[in-house]
Design a protein around this motif. Structure first.
Motif, PDB file in Angstrom:
ATOM      1  N   HIS A 166      -2.036  13.661   3.742  1.00  0.00           N
ATOM      2  CA  HIS A 166      -2.528  12.775   2.691  1.00  0.00           C
ATOM      3  C   HIS A 166      -1.381  12.333   1.781  1.00  0.00           C
ATOM      4  CE1 HIS A 166      -5.128  11.062  -0.363  1.00  0.00           C
ATOM      5  NE2 HIS A 166      -4.513  11.821  -1.264  1.00  0.00           N
ATOM      6  N   ALA A 167      -0.525  13.263   1.405  1.00  0.00           N
ATOM      7  CA  ALA A 167       0.602  12.935   0.530  1.00  0.00           C
ATOM      8  C   ALA A 167       1.558  11.955   1.214  1.00  0.00           C
ATOM      9  CB  ALA A 167       1.334  14.206   0.114  1.00  0.00           C
ATOM     10  N   VAL A 168       1.845  12.178   2.475  1.00  0.00           N
ATOM     11  CA  VAL A 168       2.752  11.284   3.214  1.00  0.00           C
ATOM     12  C   VAL A 168       2.169   9.878   3.298  1.00  0.00           C
ATOM     13  CG1 VAL A 168       3.726  10.802   5.506  1.00  0.00           C
ATOM     14  CG2 VAL A 168       3.917  13.091   4.523  1.00  0.00           C
ATOM     15  N   LYS A 169       0.886   9.796   3.644  1.00  0.00           N
ATOM     16  CA  LYS A 169       0.241   8.474   3.738  1.00  0.00           C
ATOM     17  C   LYS A 169       0.212   7.775   2.385  1.00  0.00           C
ATOM     18  CE  LYS A 169      -2.536   9.554   7.776  1.00  0.00           C
ATOM     19  NZ  LYS A 169      -3.843   9.889   8.308  1.00  0.00           N
ATOM     20  N   ALA A 170      -0.022   8.538   1.334  1.00  0.00           N
ATOM     21  CA  ALA A 170      -0.059   7.956  -0.005  1.00  0.00           C
ATOM     22  C   ALA A 170       1.309   7.405  -0.389  1.00  0.00           C
ATOM     23  CB  ALA A 170      -0.528   8.996  -1.022  1.00  0.00           C
ATOM     24  N   VAL A 171       2.364   8.138  -0.088  1.00  0.00           N
ATOM     25  CA  VAL A 171       3.724   7.672  -0.395  1.00  0.00           C
ATOM     26  C   VAL A 171       4.039   6.397   0.381  1.00  0.00           C
ATOM     27  CG1 VAL A 171       6.184   8.220  -0.080  1.00  0.00           C
ATOM     28  CG2 VAL A 171       4.651   9.902  -1.082  1.00  0.00           C
ATOM     29  N   GLU A 172       3.611   6.356   1.636  1.00  0.00           N
ATOM     30  CA  GLU A 172       3.865   5.178   2.460  1.00  0.00           C
ATOM     31  C   GLU A 172       3.151   3.946   1.908  1.00  0.00           C
ATOM     32  OE1 GLU A 172       2.662   6.557   6.313  1.00  0.00           O
ATOM     33  OE2 GLU A 172       4.609   7.465   6.730  1.00  0.00           O
ATOM     34  N   LYS A 173       1.962   4.134   1.360  1.00  0.00           N
ATOM     35  CA  LYS A 173       1.205   3.017   0.803  1.00  0.00           C
ATOM     36  C   LYS A 173       1.748   2.576  -0.549  1.00  0.00           C
ATOM     37  CE  LYS A 173      -3.432   3.159   2.710  1.00  0.00           C
ATOM     38  NZ  LYS A 173      -4.846   3.358   2.392  1.00  0.00           N
ATOM     39  N   ASP A 174       1.935   3.546  -1.428  1.00  0.00           N
ATOM     40  CA  ASP A 174       2.338   3.244  -2.806  1.00  0.00           C
ATOM     41  C   ASP A 174       3.064   4.457  -3.378  1.00  0.00           C
ATOM     42  OD1 ASP A 174       2.563   2.287  -5.419  1.00  0.00           O
ATOM     43  OD2 ASP A 174       0.517   2.907  -5.933  1.00  0.00           O
TER      44      ASP A 174
END
Length: 161
Positions: free
Chosen positions: A126-134
């Motif tokens: 979740h953290a990785v995906k969140a960083v990739e998005k914003d």
């Protein structure tokens, strides 16, 4: 006398392995279908052949190993640790040789560890995906991960795996 029974078992094992290879998401159901298909033939084989008979051991182990193959394929695809544990428990009941039983127990320990680590893994994803998005949202997700990680790690340390 056991040849037709052996053929049924061998065919069911091959079918389950093929499903695990082609359609991993269906591998758990394929293993369950295998266990149903071979229940009666193995019951008869176990009544006819002595426990030390190599043909009996090989047939039973081939079913257990096919269940293991299905479990691994399914778990890699789904991370469904509950179904994985059930499949491994069923395979352990079928296995005859010490070697096959050991492999199943080793996989069961890995599944138990994976189940315990899964919440932490999901938080990391979740953290990785969140960083990739914003990046700003990712920072919040990373902070949440860092704050929840110690409790998750403590739970892992206190487990018996």
């Amino acid at each position: 006398m056991t040849k037709p029974l052996k053929t049924r078992v061998v065919n069911a094992v091959e079918k389950a392995r093929a499903v695990a290879e082609r359609e991993p998401k269906k591998a758990a159901q394929s293993a369950r279908d295998l266990l149903k298909a071979v229940a009666e033939p193995l019951k008869i084989i176990r009544m006819i052949l002595p426990a030390a008979d190599h043909e009996r051991i090989d047939l039973c182990d081939s079913v257990a190993e096919a269940c293991l193959t299905c479990q691994v394929a399914y778990a890699r695809e789904t991370r469904d640790w509950t179904a994985s544990t059930e499949l491994l428990d069923s395979a352990a009941q079928i296995a005859e040789s010490t070697e096959t039983r050991s492999r199943i127990q080793e996989n069961r320990a890995l599944v138990k560890s994976a189940a315990l680590m899964d919440p932490l893994f999901k938080e990391c994803e979740h953290a990785v995906k969140a960083v990739e998005k914003d990046p700003a949202t990712g920072d919040k997700a990373a902070q949440r991960l860092l704050s929840s990680a110690p409790a998750m790690l403590a739970q892992l340390e206190s487990s018996d795996v």
